[in-house]
Design a protein around this motif. Structure first.
Motif, short mmCIF file in Angstrom:
data_model
loop_
_atom_site.label_atom_id
_atom_site.label_comp_id
_atom_site.label_asym_id
_atom_site.label_seq_id
_atom_site.Cartn_x
_atom_site.Cartn_y
_atom_site.Cartn_z
N SER A 78 0.82 -1.22 0.00
CA SER A 78 0.00 0.00 0.00
C SER A 78 0.85 1.27 0.00
O SER A 78 0.38 2.33 -0.40
CB SER A 78 -0.96 0.00 1.19
OG SER A 78 -0.26 0.16 2.40
N SER A 79 2.09 1.16 0.44
CA SER A 79 2.98 2.32 0.50
C SER A 79 3.93 2.40 -0.70
O SER A 79 4.74 3.32 -0.79
CB SER A 79 3.83 2.26 1.77
OG SER A 79 3.01 2.24 2.91
N GLY A 80 3.87 1.39 -1.58
CA GLY A 80 4.76 1.39 -2.73
C GLY A 80 6.21 1.12 -2.36
O GLY A 80 7.14 1.65 -2.97
N VAL A 81 6.40 0.31 -1.34
CA VAL A 81 7.73 0.00 -0.83
C VAL A 81 8.06 -1.45 -1.13
O VAL A 81 7.19 -2.31 -1.12
CB VAL A 81 7.78 0.25 0.70
CG1 VAL A 81 9.06 -0.26 1.33
CG2 VAL A 81 7.57 1.72 1.01
N ARG A 82 9.34 -1.70 -1.42
CA ARG A 82 9.79 -3.08 -1.59
C ARG A 82 10.99 -3.30 -0.68
O ARG A 82 11.62 -2.35 -0.22
CB ARG A 82 10.11 -3.40 -3.05
CG ARG A 82 11.27 -2.68 -3.64
CD ARG A 82 11.33 -2.89 -5.16
NE ARG A 82 12.60 -2.57 -5.75
CZ ARG A 82 13.07 -1.36 -5.98
NH1 ARG A 82 12.36 -0.31 -5.65
NH2 ARG A 82 14.25 -1.18 -6.53
N LEU A 105 17.03 -3.63 2.83
CA LEU A 105 16.63 -2.23 2.83
C LEU A 105 15.20 -2.11 2.32
O LEU A 105 14.82 -2.78 1.36
CB LEU A 105 17.53 -1.42 1.90
CG LEU A 105 19.02 -1.42 2.20
CD1 LEU A 105 19.78 -0.77 1.05
CD2 LEU A 105 19.30 -0.69 3.50
N TYR A 106 14.44 -1.25 2.95
CA TYR A 106 13.13 -0.89 2.43
C TYR A 106 13.35 0.22 1.43
O TYR A 106 14.00 1.21 1.73
CB TYR A 106 12.22 -0.39 3.56
CG TYR A 106 11.77 -1.47 4.51
CD1 TYR A 106 10.58 -2.17 4.28
CD2 TYR A 106 12.51 -1.80 5.64
CE1 TYR A 106 10.14 -3.15 5.16
CE2 TYR A 106 12.07 -2.78 6.52
CZ TYR A 106 10.90 -3.44 6.28
OH TYR A 106 10.46 -4.42 7.14
N VAL A 107 12.85 0.04 0.23
CA VAL A 107 13.10 0.98 -0.86
C VAL A 107 11.77 1.48 -1.43
O VAL A 107 10.86 0.69 -1.69
CB VAL A 107 13.92 0.30 -1.98
CG1 VAL A 107 14.11 1.25 -3.15
CG2 VAL A 107 15.25 -0.19 -1.45
N ARG A 115 22.77 6.74 -10.06
CA ARG A 115 22.46 8.14 -9.83
C ARG A 115 22.47 8.42 -8.33
O ARG A 115 22.34 7.49 -7.52
CB ARG A 115 21.11 8.51 -10.44
CG ARG A 115 19.96 7.75 -9.83
CD ARG A 115 18.66 8.07 -10.49
NE ARG A 115 17.62 7.39 -9.73
CZ ARG A 115 16.36 7.46 -9.98
NH1 ARG A 115 15.94 8.18 -10.99
NH2 ARG A 115 15.49 6.83 -9.26
N PRO A 116 22.61 9.67 -7.92
CA PRO A 116 22.62 9.98 -6.49
C PRO A 116 21.29 9.58 -5.84
O PRO A 116 20.22 9.72 -6.44
CB PRO A 116 22.80 11.50 -6.46
CG PRO A 116 23.40 11.86 -7.77
CD PRO A 116 22.86 10.84 -8.75
N THR A 117 21.38 9.08 -4.63
CA THR A 117 20.19 8.68 -3.89
C THR A 117 20.29 9.19 -2.46
O THR A 117 21.36 9.58 -2.00
CB THR A 117 20.02 7.15 -3.86
OG1 THR A 117 21.20 6.58 -3.29
CG2 THR A 117 19.81 6.57 -5.25
N VAL A 118 19.18 9.15 -1.76
CA VAL A 118 19.12 9.55 -0.36
C VAL A 118 18.66 8.33 0.42
O VAL A 118 17.72 7.65 0.02
CB VAL A 118 18.14 10.71 -0.15
CG1 VAL A 118 17.97 11.02 1.32
CG2 VAL A 118 18.61 11.94 -0.91
N GLY A 119 19.32 8.05 1.52
CA GLY A 119 18.92 6.97 2.39
C GLY A 119 18.67 7.48 3.79
O GLY A 119 19.32 8.42 4.24
N ILE A 120 17.72 6.89 4.48
CA ILE A 120 17.41 7.25 5.86
C ILE A 120 17.70 6.01 6.70
O ILE A 120 17.17 4.94 6.43
CB ILE A 120 15.95 7.68 6.03
CG1 ILE A 120 15.68 8.91 5.15
CG2 ILE A 120 15.64 7.95 7.50
CD1 ILE A 120 14.23 9.30 5.06
N VAL A 121 18.56 6.16 7.68
CA VAL A 121 18.94 5.05 8.54
C VAL A 121 18.36 5.29 9.92
O VAL A 121 18.44 6.38 10.46
CB VAL A 121 20.48 4.93 8.63
CG1 VAL A 121 20.87 3.80 9.54
CG2 VAL A 121 21.08 4.76 7.25
N GLY A 122 17.79 4.24 10.47
CA GLY A 122 17.28 4.36 11.85
C GLY A 122 15.89 3.85 11.98
O GLY A 122 15.23 3.42 11.12
#
Length: 122
Positions: A78-82, A105-107, A115-122
């Motif tokens: 439902s959130s479009g996450v894999r 990782l949840y993506v 390409r450059p990406t942003v990741g959130i850890v925690g």
């Protein structure tokens, strides 16, 4: 319920209390497929993890009591996450090089490479 896949097993292991990257690595080394960590008998898990790991072993043996896979997958959908795992080509190569890379990782969104990406850890 559909049969578990290796990706499902990694998702479960990622969500279980007491299971982290180091334990995942030990299980993977000893059993190969993460599915086997959820199927292994208590004696096999004890041989791999040691007698001092009784709590984690019980968590692995009774994993559905600790992690609702169907609910997690529905929320992800439902959130479009894999969920991607260490063995997948899109898993960031630099994370593969650290001593204890995350189980997965949840993506959300497109490809992680090229390409450059942003990741959130925690």
């Amino acid at each position: 319920m559909q049969p578990l896949t290796s990706n499902d097993a990694s998702l479960v292991l990622n969500g279980l209390p007491g299971v982290g990257p180091m334990l995942y690595k030990r299980l993977q080394s000893a059993l190969g497929d993460p599915l086997e960590a959820l199927r292994a008998p208590e004696e096999r898990l004890r041989a791999i993890l040691g007698a001092g790991s009784a709590r984690v072993i019980q968590t692995l043996l009774r994993w559905p009591e600790y992690f609702d896979l169907a609910k997690e997958k529905a929320l992800m959908h439902s959130s479009g996450v894999r969920f991607i795992t260490q063995g997948e080509a899109v898993f960031p190569p630099l994370l593969q090089q650290i001593g204890d890379p995350p189980i997965g990782l949840y993506v959300k969104g497109g490809a992680l490479t090229g390409r450059p990406t942003v990741g959130i850890v925690g």
